[in-house]
Scaffold this motif. Structure first.
Motif, PDB file in Angstrom:
ATOM      1  N   ILE A 169       0.863  -1.178   0.000  1.00 43.64           N
ATOM      2  CA  ILE A 169       0.000   0.000   0.000  1.00 43.64           C
ATOM      3  C   ILE A 169       0.897   1.224   0.000  1.00 43.64           C
ATOM      4  CG2 ILE A 169      -1.752   1.305   1.267  1.00 43.64           C
ATOM      5  CD1 ILE A 169      -2.728  -1.367   2.415  1.00 43.64           C
ATOM      6  N   CYS A 170       0.607   2.163  -0.869  1.00 44.39           N
ATOM      7  CA  CYS A 170       1.482   3.342  -0.959  1.00 44.39           C
ATOM      8  C   CYS A 170       0.692   4.572  -1.359  1.00 44.39           C
ATOM      9  CB  CYS A 170       2.609   3.090  -1.964  1.00 44.39           C
ATOM     10  SG  CYS A 170       2.047   2.773  -3.646  1.00 44.39           S
ATOM     11  N   GLY A 171       1.331   5.716  -1.161  1.00 45.93           N
ATOM     12  CA  GLY A 171       0.749   6.990  -1.542  1.00 45.93           C
ATOM     13  C   GLY A 171       1.839   8.009  -1.790  1.00 45.93           C
ATOM     14  N   ALA A 172       1.484   9.091  -2.400  1.00 44.50           N
ATOM     15  CA  ALA A 172       2.455  10.155  -2.667  1.00 44.50           C
ATOM     16  C   ALA A 172       2.735  10.933  -1.378  1.00 44.50           C
ATOM     17  CB  ALA A 172       1.906  11.097  -3.729  1.00 44.50           C
ATOM     18  N   PRO A 173       3.956  11.459  -1.228  1.00 43.40           N
ATOM     19  CA  PRO A 173       4.270  12.263  -0.034  1.00 43.40           C
ATOM     20  C   PRO A 173       3.289  13.414   0.167  1.00 43.40           C
ATOM     21  CG  PRO A 173       6.277  11.734  -1.228  1.00 43.40           C
ATOM     22  CD  PRO A 173       5.142  11.271  -2.091  1.00 43.40           C
ATOM     23  N   SER A 174       2.843  14.037  -0.922  1.00 42.58           N
ATOM     24  CA  SER A 174       1.907  15.157  -0.788  1.00 42.58           C
ATOM     25  C   SER A 174       0.599  14.707  -0.143  1.00 42.58           C
ATOM     26  CB  SER A 174       1.629  15.778  -2.162  1.00 42.58           C
ATOM     27  OG  SER A 174       1.058  14.813  -3.048  1.00 42.58           O
ATOM     28  N   TYR A 175       0.122  13.526  -0.511  1.00 41.29           N
ATOM     29  CA  TYR A 175      -1.123  13.014   0.081  1.00 41.29           C
ATOM     30  C   TYR A 175      -0.899  12.675   1.554  1.00 41.29           C
ATOM     31  CZ  TYR A 175      -4.981   9.976   1.293  1.00 41.29           C
ATOM     32  OH  TYR A 175      -6.054   9.420   1.938  1.00 41.29           O
ATOM     33  N   LEU A 176       0.194  12.009   1.874  1.00 38.12           N
ATOM     34  CA  LEU A 176       0.452  11.605   3.259  1.00 38.12           C
ATOM     35  C   LEU A 176       0.655  12.814   4.159  1.00 38.12           C
ATOM     36  CD1 LEU A 176       2.808   8.574   2.552  1.00 38.12           C
ATOM     37  CD2 LEU A 176       0.391   8.517   3.184  1.00 38.12           C
ATOM     38  N   THR A 177       1.261  13.881   3.630  1.00 33.54           N
ATOM     39  CA  THR A 177       1.414  15.113   4.406  1.00 33.54           C
ATOM     40  C   THR A 177       0.051  15.743   4.673  1.00 33.54           C
ATOM     41  OG1 THR A 177       3.598  15.542   3.474  1.00 33.54           O
ATOM     42  CG2 THR A 177       2.420  17.426   4.419  1.00 33.54           C
ATOM     43  N   ARG A 178      -0.811  15.682   3.677  1.00 34.50           N
ATOM     44  CA  ARG A 178      -2.132  16.309   3.792  1.00 34.50           C
ATOM     45  C   ARG A 178      -3.085  15.511   4.669  1.00 34.50           C
ATOM     46  NH1 ARG A 178      -3.073  16.161  -1.120  1.00 34.50           N
ATOM     47  NH2 ARG A 178      -4.798  14.695  -1.336  1.00 34.50           N
ATOM     48  N   ARG A 179      -3.050  14.165   4.559  1.00 40.87           N
ATOM     49  CA  ARG A 179      -4.054  13.333   5.226  1.00 40.87           C
ATOM     50  C   ARG A 179      -3.497  12.479   6.351  1.00 40.87           C
ATOM     51  NH1 ARG A 179      -8.620  12.576   2.102  1.00 40.87           N
ATOM     52  NH2 ARG A 179      -9.343  11.465   3.951  1.00 40.87           N
ATOM     53  N   GLY A 180      -2.179  12.427   6.475  1.00 44.08           N
ATOM     54  CA  GLY A 180      -1.583  11.627   7.529  1.00 44.08           C
ATOM     55  C   GLY A 180      -1.268  10.209   7.076  1.00 44.08           C
ATOM     56  N   VAL A 181      -0.388   9.551   7.835  1.00 44.08           N
ATOM     57  CA  VAL A 181       0.028   8.185   7.521  1.00 44.08           C
ATOM     58  C   VAL A 181      -0.797   7.205   8.342  1.00 44.08           C
ATOM     59  CG1 VAL A 181       1.937   6.540   7.570  1.00 44.08           C
ATOM     60  CG2 VAL A 181       2.369   8.945   6.990  1.00 44.08           C
ATOM     61  N   PRO A 182      -1.520   6.284   7.720  1.00 45.13           N
ATOM     62  CA  PRO A 182      -2.284   5.295   8.500  1.00 45.13           C
ATOM     63  C   PRO A 182      -1.343   4.331   9.210  1.00 45.13           C
ATOM     64  CG  PRO A 182      -2.327   4.722   6.172  1.00 45.13           C
ATOM     65  CD  PRO A 182      -1.670   6.072   6.269  1.00 45.13           C
ATOM     66  N   LEU A 183      -1.638   4.062  10.494  1.00 47.09           N
ATOM     67  CA  LEU A 183      -0.791   3.179  11.283  1.00 47.09           C
ATOM     68  C   LEU A 183      -1.420   1.814  11.505  1.00 47.09           C
ATOM     69  CD1 LEU A 183       0.453   5.763  13.949  1.00 47.09           C
ATOM     70  CD2 LEU A 183       1.563   5.057  11.812  1.00 47.09           C
ATOM     71  N   THR A 184      -2.728   1.703  11.313  1.00 45.67           N
ATOM     72  CA  THR A 184      -3.428   0.418  11.432  1.00 45.67           C
ATOM     73  C   THR A 184      -4.412   0.303  10.262  1.00 45.67           C
ATOM     74  OG1 THR A 184      -5.306   1.279  12.709  1.00 45.67           O
ATOM     75  CG2 THR A 184      -3.337   0.621  13.949  1.00 45.67           C
ATOM     76  N   PRO A 185      -4.798  -0.927   9.895  1.00 49.19           N
ATOM     77  CA  PRO A 185      -5.777  -1.089   8.807  1.00 49.19           C
ATOM     78  C   PRO A 185      -7.092  -0.365   9.067  1.00 49.19           C
ATOM     79  CG  PRO A 185      -4.685  -3.169   9.238  1.00 49.19           C
ATOM     80  CD  PRO A 185      -4.235  -2.232  10.328  1.00 49.19           C
ATOM     81  N   ASP A 186      -7.492  -0.272  10.334  1.00 47.78           N
ATOM     82  CA  ASP A 186      -8.753   0.415  10.641  1.00 47.78           C
ATOM     83  C   ASP A 186      -8.716   1.879  10.221  1.00 47.78           C
ATOM     84  OD1 ASP A 186      -9.873  -1.879  11.676  1.00 47.78           O
ATOM     85  OD2 ASP A 186      -9.317  -1.415  13.758  1.00 47.78           O
ATOM     86  N   GLU A 187      -7.541   2.488  10.222  1.00 39.29           N
ATOM     87  CA  GLU A 187      -7.436   3.897   9.857  1.00 39.29           C
ATOM     88  C   GLU A 187      -7.648   4.134   8.357  1.00 39.29           C
ATOM     89  OE1 GLU A 187      -3.978   5.858  11.375  1.00 39.29           O
ATOM     90  OE2 GLU A 187      -4.078   4.810  13.303  1.00 39.29           O
ATOM     91  N   LEU A 188      -7.674   3.059   7.562  1.00 37.00           N
ATOM     92  CA  LEU A 188      -7.956   3.227   6.129  1.00 37.00           C
ATOM     93  C   LEU A 188      -9.353   3.789   5.895  1.00 37.00           C
ATOM     94  CD1 LEU A 188      -6.431  -0.063   4.664  1.00 37.00           C
ATOM     95  CD2 LEU A 188      -5.543   2.261   4.385  1.00 37.00           C
ATOM     96  N   SER A 189     -10.246   3.601   6.863  1.00 34.18           N
ATOM     97  CA  SER A 189     -11.619   4.098   6.711  1.00 34.18           C
ATOM     98  C   SER A 189     -11.666   5.612   6.618  1.00 34.18           C
ATOM     99  CB  SER A 189     -12.497   3.620   7.872  1.00 34.18           C
ATOM    100  OG  SER A 189     -12.017   4.139   9.109  1.00 34.18           O
ATOM    101  N   ARG A 190     -10.579   6.284   7.024  1.00 33.09           N
ATOM    102  CA  ARG A 190     -10.555   7.748   6.982  1.00 33.09           C
ATOM    103  C   ARG A 190      -9.731   8.267   5.801  1.00 33.09           C
ATOM    104  NH1 ARG A 190      -9.592   6.679  12.512  1.00 33.09           N
ATOM    105  NH2 ARG A 190      -7.417   7.349  12.367  1.00 33.09           N
ATOM    106  N   HIS A 191      -9.385   7.362   4.882  1.00 38.96           N
ATOM    107  CA  HIS A 191      -8.535   7.762   3.757  1.00 38.96           C
ATOM    108  C   HIS A 191      -9.248   7.598   2.422  1.00 38.96           C
ATOM    109  CE1 HIS A 191      -4.510   8.581   5.482  1.00 38.96           C
ATOM    110  NE2 HIS A 191      -4.989   7.879   6.508  1.00 38.96           N
ATOM    111  N   ASP A 192      -8.727   8.296   1.437  1.00 38.59           N
ATOM    112  CA  ASP A 192      -9.180   8.124   0.052  1.00 38.59           C
ATOM    113  C   ASP A 192      -8.412   6.945  -0.547  1.00 38.59           C
ATOM    114  OD1 ASP A 192     -10.753  10.367   0.336  1.00 38.59           O
ATOM    115  OD2 ASP A 192      -9.237  11.711  -0.509  1.00 38.59           O
ATOM    116  N   CYS A 193      -9.118   5.963  -1.032  1.00 40.55           N
ATOM    117  CA  CYS A 193      -8.476   4.772  -1.574  1.00 40.55           C
ATOM    118  C   CYS A 193      -8.742   4.663  -3.078  1.00 40.55           C
ATOM    119  CB  CYS A 193      -8.974   3.516  -0.868  1.00 40.55           C
ATOM    120  SG  CYS A 193      -8.546   3.470   0.894  1.00 40.55           S
ATOM    121  N   ILE A 194      -7.724   4.245  -3.787  1.00 38.17           N
ATOM    122  CA  ILE A 194      -7.781   4.097  -5.248  1.00 38.17           C
ATOM    123  C   ILE A 194      -7.769   2.603  -5.557  1.00 38.17           C
ATOM    124  CG2 ILE A 194      -6.682   4.710  -7.435  1.00 38.17           C
ATOM    125  CD1 ILE A 194      -5.026   6.785  -5.706  1.00 38.17           C
ATOM    126  N   ILE A 195      -8.735   2.134  -6.332  1.00 41.46           N
ATOM    127  CA  ILE A 195      -8.795   0.700  -6.603  1.00 41.46           C
ATOM    128  C   ILE A 195      -8.700   0.427  -8.093  1.00 41.46           C
ATOM    129  CG2 ILE A 195     -10.199   0.252  -4.567  1.00 41.46           C
ATOM    130  CD1 ILE A 195     -12.508  -0.271  -6.711  1.00 41.46           C
TER     131      ILE A 195
END
Length: 307
Positions: A169-195
């Protein structure tokens, strides 16, 4: 009086079915449209079923026509293989091999092997298609297909494992700076996911379940893309997180334009298989391609290794 070829109308039907047009098929066969139409009518009368739906704009197959076309194509393949096996002294592969590959993986890792093989065998003709959906090998007249992921019941197919791919699972630094780095799978519920959107349904992500195994987990979907390269492009644009194979983003990870997250949970692996229709005899032209891909996998080619 000349004896009418009983299979002439069958060849006419296949030409129309594959082209989807009486006009195109007639030109290819060197017939008039009227003569071709009469030939199909005679075939339908002989079989006692309607094979084609005809309108002023298009031609389509009836269910009976689809089944008959699949049988015709399979019969053609058997005859071609029989002729090749009986050709005395023919040791070099010749003829056309039809191969269907997953788009991004196929272009990057399998196509170079096929092009090298074609250069080694001047009489070998290749038809290579790229597809993200599963195809019916017999119905589509495909000799070989490479598939990534778990296989369904394949009783009529032979499968050989080429290797596996590892997912991250990966993201651009700009996105992680803006939205934060998820530390557990449960935190994915607060992120924008691309499928990767394929075959008309959504695909979950493979995540560790805490017991050393992986399972498919639903994630909130913000963006849906048609293939892996589009998913990578969306992630690079900072649109969200994506689960992708390592081979697809290795350069971006090394350059720092993408950053992996949840590494302890996202290492799911998916098998890479080569499949072909089960039969008693494999044509030399197909065997050469199968052997080349299996050899590349056995020699530890990076294309087929999880990493």
């Amino acid at each position: 009086m000349a004896v009418q070829d009983p299979f002439l109308s069958v060849r006419h039907f296949v030409a129309v079915a594959q082209s989807g047009s009486f006009t195109v098929a007639a030109l290819a066969l060197g017939l008039t449209g009227s003569a071709l139409s009469k030939s199909i009518v005679r075939l339908e009368a002989r079989l006692g079923v309607k094979l084609l739906h005809r309108t002023t704009r298009r031609v389509s197959l009836t269910p009976e026509g689809e089944a008959y076309l699949a049988s015709c194509l399979q019969a053609t393949r058997v005859l071609e293989e029989a002729e090749q096996s009986l050709a005395s002294g023919k040791q070099s592969p010749s003829g056309r091999v039809r191969i269907d590959l997953p788009a991004a993986f196929g272009r990057r890792h399998v196509l170079p092997l096929l092009l090298e093989l074609a250069g080694q065998h001047p009489q070998l003709d290749l038809s290579v298609t790229f597809n993200e959906r599963k195809v019916d090998l017999i119905e589509a007249n495909i000799d070989l297909v490479v598939r990534i992921g778990a296989l369904d019941d394949q009783g009529d197919l032979v499968a050989r494992r080429l290797g596996e791919q590892r997912l991250i699972i990966c993201g651009a630094p700009s996105y992680l700076t803006r939205r934060g780095v998820p530390l557990t799978p449960d935190e994915l519920s607060r992120h924008d996911c691309i499928i990767d959107w394929r075959a008309g349904h959504r695909h979950g992500w493979l995540l560790g379940n805490g017991a050393g195994k992986t399972q498919v987990r639903d994630i909130p979907v913000r963006y849906e893309m048609g293939d892996g390269e589009a998913v990578r492009a969306a992630a690079l644009a900072g649109l969200g997180l994506a689960q992708v194979p390592t081979w697809l983003v290795s350069e971006q990870l090394a350059a720092g334009t993408l950053v992996s997250v949840l590494d302890d949970h996202a290492g799911g692996e998916m098998p890479i298989n080569l499949l072909w229709a089960r039969s008693q005899h494999m044509a030399l032209k197909v065997r050469v391609v199968v052997d080349a891909l299996l050899l590349a996998a056995q020699q530890g080619g990076s294309a087929f290794r999880a990493g």
